[in-house]
Design an enzyme around this catalytic site. Structure first.
Site, PDB file in Angstrom:
ATOM      1  CG  HIS A 122      13.424-106.835  88.535  1.00 23.74           C
ATOM      2  ND1 HIS A 122      14.468-106.084  88.417  1.00 23.74           N
ATOM      3  CD2 HIS A 122      12.948-106.949  87.302  1.00 23.74           C
ATOM      4  CE1 HIS A 122      14.655-105.669  86.966  1.00 23.74           C
ATOM      5  NE2 HIS A 122      13.754-106.146  86.336  1.00 23.74           N
ATOM      6  NE  ARG A 182      22.508-104.787  89.657  1.00 22.29           N
ATOM      7  CZ  ARG A 182      21.857-104.179  90.670  1.00 22.29           C
ATOM      8  NH1 ARG A 182      22.656-103.865  91.861  1.00 22.29           N
ATOM      9  NH2 ARG A 182      20.715-104.284  90.919  1.00 22.29           N
ATOM     10  CB  CYS A 216      13.507-107.207  93.346  1.00 23.23           C
ATOM     11  SG  CYS A 216      15.140-106.921  92.621  1.00 23.23           S
TER      12      CYS A 216
END
Lengths: 453, 251
Positions: free
Chosen positions: B202, B134, B97
């Site tokens: 992530h 996002r 990430c």
């Protein structure tokens, strides 16, 4: 006219959802009312005779707002409270639609609303104007900010982004308020031990009232990992802690710029529920009560009888055993629940992880929970939609190279998991259940045999 | 003699937003279960370079923009250049990430100046400037490299605003099957350079992709002891179940 139509349809929706047991009475009536009349919250909120109390924060909203409601009711105030736990705009509108008469009139002194972190701005902007421009001099807006932990990043975004939004809305209303008249109409009740929350008090000119814990006995010996804001909000340097209670809550200061934890005006009150996090909820509620000049004696008498909100340390009797639910939905809340459950000498724990929208789609956070603190003699059962993710987490926490059913039971079926948990629990002992939000509703449904909400 | 492994964990207090330590836990336990002695070195702002330059494996996790900024300067001037040399010499590494963004040439956040990076990876990242854009959700990708895993799948969860473009000196790690990947358009997810892996999956990347953990450990030991290392397979039944769940539900 639109106003009446909105209320009429909202109320009818409420009756229908109740009648058909649709379990959506917490949000649908508000949603429909808001769609027809987007200004409805302003119309409602201007009617409260005393004012509005808003409770926000990652953990503790439901318990704190329930405590505040009881404290107000002890003074014979009438209140409207979104006690179904629905805490977005539509949930608050639903509580109001339910409370008003067919003409949209609300006969109540106080509105007490727990508000979702991300909805705080829109809720405040929807209620602030009538409160602040009201002809009645002494109407109050009290905003209680409990804490900010990382929670469901997929839904809420980063903690810093939420803190920024909070700062913006608080600045906007406090400036507007002080431009109009005395700034004392708005009171912020802030957690001094949470640097990000405490710092908000410095950025507005509202009246601040800080609460915090000042008892080194509660300091953690080892720092937990799930810390969110250990760097100075003002200058970015690492914060120094005299002691940490949990996560990033503690007695903090910045060695570089001198920013430090504000001195709390309230530091101690006997919590009616176990767990340090409930101590914070209690302090926040007592802070509100003191600001409303309720006497300490009356506060004490009310809180001593306090019963938890649903799913929050709620207890059920099943034959001669007990089941106790500890809603646990993010790393800091989970660590706090786990600490409390272990302090209560649990021998069997059932952990349930779902990944629906109210739980958060992302289950990564389970790796920030300190499952390693569970001692060898405690049996753990895992269940829920993400049972295998949880299973992997506990396999590593318990150092199980090979599976060991005497320590860790993987059971995807929640009904069976509960049965197994109860059968492992000895007579007169308690099965501790730590579920995420939707899992908590499922467990309650299985135990009580009926759906809630 | 037991093999010994030193793992450097970069900025555990800053670059660790969401379960990132799962990777460290998995690397540690999977090594220990095979009789390898593991030492974890936590490396942060105040740590000296001597603290980690002899590490056999590197890990750095995700961060929010504010924390990434706080770490940014120290990383660029102090830790980054050493890590660049280590990665170029074949030290295995995992960057997930925000770390994946930070090891590139620069990261441009949604507000403020670009944060320059040490260029360990030939890539750069820009944030398009709106939280709503996002890329968020469960994600699945099919590995292109390392070659022994070609066609195998990785599963995870991505949540990033930045869009990453790879340069010519770095290989994409995988083909996106579900999710946004590096920049949402080129169908690639992550990157591989020498023995260093970067991914937008992530937080706990390794728990559900344990073969990558084993690969990193194996590379680290092969490097260190200069001989091929073989070790026992572990019981990964739970991992297989967790992977199938994601592939069936979101694939």
């Amino acid at each position: 006219m639109r106003h009446y139509t909105a209320i009429l349809l909202g109320k009818l929706t409420f009756i229908i959802t109740q009648f058909l047991h649709l379990g959506a009475g917490g949000t649908w009536p508000g949603e429909i009312t808001l769609t027809i009349d987007p200004q409805i919250l302003k119309r409602f909120s201007s009617q409260f005779r005393k004012g509005i109390i808003i409770v926000a924060g990652t953990n503790g909203k439901t318990t704190t707002s329930l405590m505040i409601s009881h404290l107000l009711q002890s003074q014979n105030y009438t209140i409207v409270h979104n006690n179904s736990g629905a805490n977005l705009l539509n949930g608050i509108a639903s509580a109001l639609v339910k409370a008003c008469d067919w003409k949209g009139k609300i006969q109540a002194d106080w509105g007490v609303f727990e508000v979702d972190e991300n909805s705080l701005s829109s809720v405040i902007f929807n209620i602030k104007i009538p409160i602040l421009s009201s002809q009645v001099k002494d109407k109050k807006l009290i905003i209680v900010l409990l804490n900010l932990f990382r929670d469901q990043l997929d839904r809420y975004g980063e903690v810093d982004v939420i803190a920024e939004k909070w700062k913006n809305v608080l600045q906007a209303i406090s400036h507007q308020s002080s431009a109009m008249r005395d700034k004392s109409d708005i009171t912020l009740i802030l957690n001094a031990d949470d640097p990000q929350v405490a710092y908000l008090g410095q950025t507005t000119n509202a009246k601040n009232y800080y609460f915090g814990i000042s008892d080194p006995q509660h300091f953690l010996r080892v720092k937990e990992h799930a810390t969110d804001s250990t760097f100075c909000l003002h200058c970015g340097a690492r914060l120094v802690y005299t002691g940490i209670y949990f996560s990033h809550l503690g007695i903090w200061n910045c060695a570089k710029c001198g920013l430090k934890r504000p001195l709390p005006m309230l530091t101690d009150w006997n919590s009616p529920l176990p767990g340090l996090y409930n101590k914070y909820n209690t302090l926040a509620s007592v802070s509100v009560a003191r600001n409303l000049h309720i006497s300490d004696e009356q506060i004490g008498n009310t809180l001593i009888q306090f019963k938890p909100a649903f799913g929050r340390q709620e207890e059920f009797d099943v034959k001669n055993k007990k089941i106790k639910l500890f809603l646990s939905k993010n790393p800091s809340g989970f660590n706090a629940s786990l600490r409390t459950v272990l302090e209560l000498k649990s021998s069997v724990i059932l952990i349930i992880l779902n990944d629906r929208i109210p739980d958060g789609r992302d289950v990564s956070w389970i790796w920030d929970v300190d499952f390693e603190t569970i001692p060898n003699e405690v049996k753990v059962i895992v269940s829920g939609e993400r049972v295998f993710d949880l299973g992997i987490r506990l396999k590593y926490a318990f150092d199980l190279k090979n599976s060991d059913a005497s320590r860790l039971i993987i059971e995807p079926n929640l009904n069976i998991a509960l049965k197994k948990g109860l059968s492992l629990t000895k007579e007169n002992e308690t099965l501790y259940v730590l579920p995420t939000y939707s899992a908590m509703l499922e467990v309650r449904k299985i135990i009580t045999g009926k759906k809630i909400l | 003699m037991n093999f010994k492994l030193t793992i450097a964990w970069l900025y555990p207090d800053l670059m660790s937003t969401y379960g990132d330590r799962g990777n460290i836990i998995v690397l540690k336990k999977r090594s220990e279960w095979r009789g390898i002695d593991v030492k974890i070195k936590e490396v942060t702002l105040e740590s000296s370079i001597g603290n980690f330059k002899n590490a056999d494996l590197l890990f750095m996790g995700g961060a929010q923009d504010r924390q990434q900024k706080i770490a940014g300067d120290d990383f660029l001037k102090n830790k980054g250049p050493i890590m660049k040399k280590m990665v170029e010499s074949g030290i295995p590494a995992l960057f997930v990430c925000a770390a994946y963004q930070a090891v590139g040439h620069y990261y441009k956040p949604y507000k403020g100046e670009p944060i320059p990076g040490p260029g360990i990876f030939d890539l750069y990242t820009q944030h398009p400037g709106d939280q709503k854009k996002r890329t968020i959700g469960n994600a699945i990708a099919e590995l292109l490299v390392p070659i022994e895993f070609k066609g195998k799948r990785i599963v995870g969860f991505e949540n990033h605003g930045g869009r990453t473009r790879l340069g010519s000196k770095i290989q994409p790690l995988a083909l996106v099957l579900k999710g946004g990947g590096n920049d949402g358009h080129d169908c690639y997810e992550g990157a591989l350079f020498k023995n260093a892996i970067g991914s937008y999956f992530h937080g706990p990347f390794l728990p559900k992709n344990p073969f990558i953990a084993d690969w990193l450990i194996q590379k680290a030991l092969t490097n260190k002891y200069e001989k091929p290392i073989k070790f026992e397979a572990l019981n990964d039944e739970l991992e297989l179940n967790a992977r199938s769940f994601i592939m069936e539900k979101y694939g």
